[in-house]
Design a protein around this motif. Sequence first.
Motif, PDB file in Angstrom:
ATOM      1  N   MET A  33      42.018  39.157  32.559  1.00 49.19           N
ATOM      2  CA  MET A  33      42.628  38.498  33.715  1.00 49.19           C
ATOM      3  C   MET A  33      42.691  36.997  33.453  1.00 49.19           C
ATOM      4  O   MET A  33      41.695  36.370  33.113  1.00 49.19           O
ATOM      5  CB  MET A  33      41.808  38.770  34.987  1.00 49.19           C
ATOM      6  CG  MET A  33      42.439  38.133  36.215  1.00 49.19           C
ATOM      7  SD  MET A  33      41.521  38.451  37.738  1.00 49.19           S
ATOM      8  CE  MET A  33      40.142  37.323  37.551  1.00 49.19           C
ATOM      9  N   TYR A  46      46.764  44.446  43.790  1.00 50.98           N
ATOM     10  CA  TYR A  46      45.592  44.800  44.590  1.00 50.98           C
ATOM     11  C   TYR A  46      45.914  45.930  45.556  1.00 50.98           C
ATOM     12  O   TYR A  46      45.092  46.816  45.778  1.00 50.98           O
ATOM     13  CB  TYR A  46      45.037  43.583  45.338  1.00 50.98           C
ATOM     14  CG  TYR A  46      43.623  43.841  45.789  1.00 50.98           C
ATOM     15  CD1 TYR A  46      42.556  43.669  44.906  1.00 50.98           C
ATOM     16  CD2 TYR A  46      43.346  44.328  47.063  1.00 50.98           C
ATOM     17  CE1 TYR A  46      41.254  43.956  45.295  1.00 50.98           C
ATOM     18  CE2 TYR A  46      42.055  44.607  47.453  1.00 50.98           C
ATOM     19  CZ  TYR A  46      41.016  44.423  46.568  1.00 50.98           C
ATOM     20  OH  TYR A  46      39.732  44.715  46.953  1.00 50.98           O
ATOM     21  N   TYR A  99      44.458  34.707  39.414  1.00 49.07           N
ATOM     22  CA  TYR A  99      44.744  35.574  40.556  1.00 49.07           C
ATOM     23  C   TYR A  99      45.406  34.724  41.633  1.00 49.07           C
ATOM     24  O   TYR A  99      45.259  33.509  41.671  1.00 49.07           O
ATOM     25  CB  TYR A  99      43.479  36.254  41.085  1.00 49.07           C
ATOM     26  CG  TYR A  99      42.357  35.294  41.429  1.00 49.07           C
ATOM     27  CD1 TYR A  99      42.274  34.727  42.694  1.00 49.07           C
ATOM     28  CD2 TYR A  99      41.404  34.955  40.486  1.00 49.07           C
ATOM     29  CE1 TYR A  99      41.252  33.833  43.005  1.00 49.07           C
ATOM     30  CE2 TYR A  99      40.385  34.064  40.786  1.00 49.07           C
ATOM     31  CZ  TYR A  99      40.324  33.517  42.046  1.00 49.07           C
ATOM     32  OH  TYR A  99      39.317  32.632  42.350  1.00 49.07           O
ATOM     33  N   GLU A 126      47.955  37.820  35.373  1.00 49.12           N
ATOM     34  CA  GLU A 126      47.734  37.404  36.765  1.00 49.12           C
ATOM     35  C   GLU A 126      47.500  38.620  37.655  1.00 49.12           C
ATOM     36  O   GLU A 126      48.230  39.609  37.584  1.00 49.12           O
ATOM     37  CB  GLU A 126      48.941  36.615  37.280  1.00 49.12           C
ATOM     38  CG  GLU A 126      48.713  36.069  38.681  1.00 49.12           C
ATOM     39  CD  GLU A 126      49.868  35.214  39.166  1.00 49.12           C
ATOM     40  OE1 GLU A 126      49.613  34.063  39.547  1.00 49.12           O
ATOM     41  OE2 GLU A 126      51.022  35.704  39.145  1.00 49.12           O
ATOM     42  N   PHE A 127      46.489  38.548  38.504  1.00 43.23           N
ATOM     43  CA  PHE A 127      46.146  39.595  39.462  1.00 43.23           C
ATOM     44  C   PHE A 127      46.835  39.239  40.778  1.00 43.23           C
ATOM     45  O   PHE A 127      46.498  38.261  41.423  1.00 43.23           O
ATOM     46  CB  PHE A 127      44.635  39.638  39.625  1.00 43.23           C
ATOM     47  CG  PHE A 127      44.078  40.887  40.247  1.00 43.23           C
ATOM     48  CD1 PHE A 127      44.865  41.968  40.587  1.00 43.23           C
ATOM     49  CD2 PHE A 127      42.720  40.977  40.480  1.00 43.23           C
ATOM     50  CE1 PHE A 127      44.323  43.116  41.143  1.00 43.23           C
ATOM     51  CE2 PHE A 127      42.145  42.111  41.040  1.00 43.23           C
ATOM     52  CZ  PHE A 127      42.957  43.177  41.372  1.00 43.23           C
ATOM     53  N   THR A 128      47.826  40.033  41.166  1.00 46.30           N
ATOM     54  CA  THR A 128      48.654  39.714  42.330  1.00 46.30           C
ATOM     55  C   THR A 128      48.322  40.616  43.523  1.00 46.30           C
ATOM     56  O   THR A 128      47.639  41.628  43.378  1.00 46.30           O
ATOM     57  CB  THR A 128      50.143  39.887  41.999  1.00 46.30           C
ATOM     58  OG1 THR A 128      50.400  41.286  41.755  1.00 46.30           O
ATOM     59  CG2 THR A 128      50.555  39.042  40.802  1.00 46.30           C
TER      60      THR A 128
END
Length: 120
Positions: free
Chosen positions: A50, A24, A53, A18-20
């Motif tokens: 990924m 970022y 997000y 997961e892109f949190t």
Amino acid sequence: MISISQESDYIQTTVLGEFTLQDYREFEESVLYQSKFHGPVALLFDLHEMLSYTLDMALEELKFVREHGQEFNRIAVVTSDQWVTWSAWLSRMFTDAEIGIFDDTNDAKAWLVQSSELNA
């Protein structure tokens, strides 16, 4: 989770899982630091691993690109996800950077290095 490394010609950012928002913001700090001392940044964004997000991350990405789009000269995005590809092309409205979409990381690296050699 995010991994950021400074290569000789570009910053490589790899997202796993997961892109949190926290991920970022780590990316933002790296880009701003690099651009402050070395000018516009070439970026390799590897999103093959990924899984998802967060919404707050997506909103932060839009805000950051609008405010700092001039900090980039070339952005290579590695993905096979159609939505990520669409999002990358949408980002073109907020930056003058050349954006390339790739299925293969080696192709993306070659494209970034080629740009660096042409500008040398």
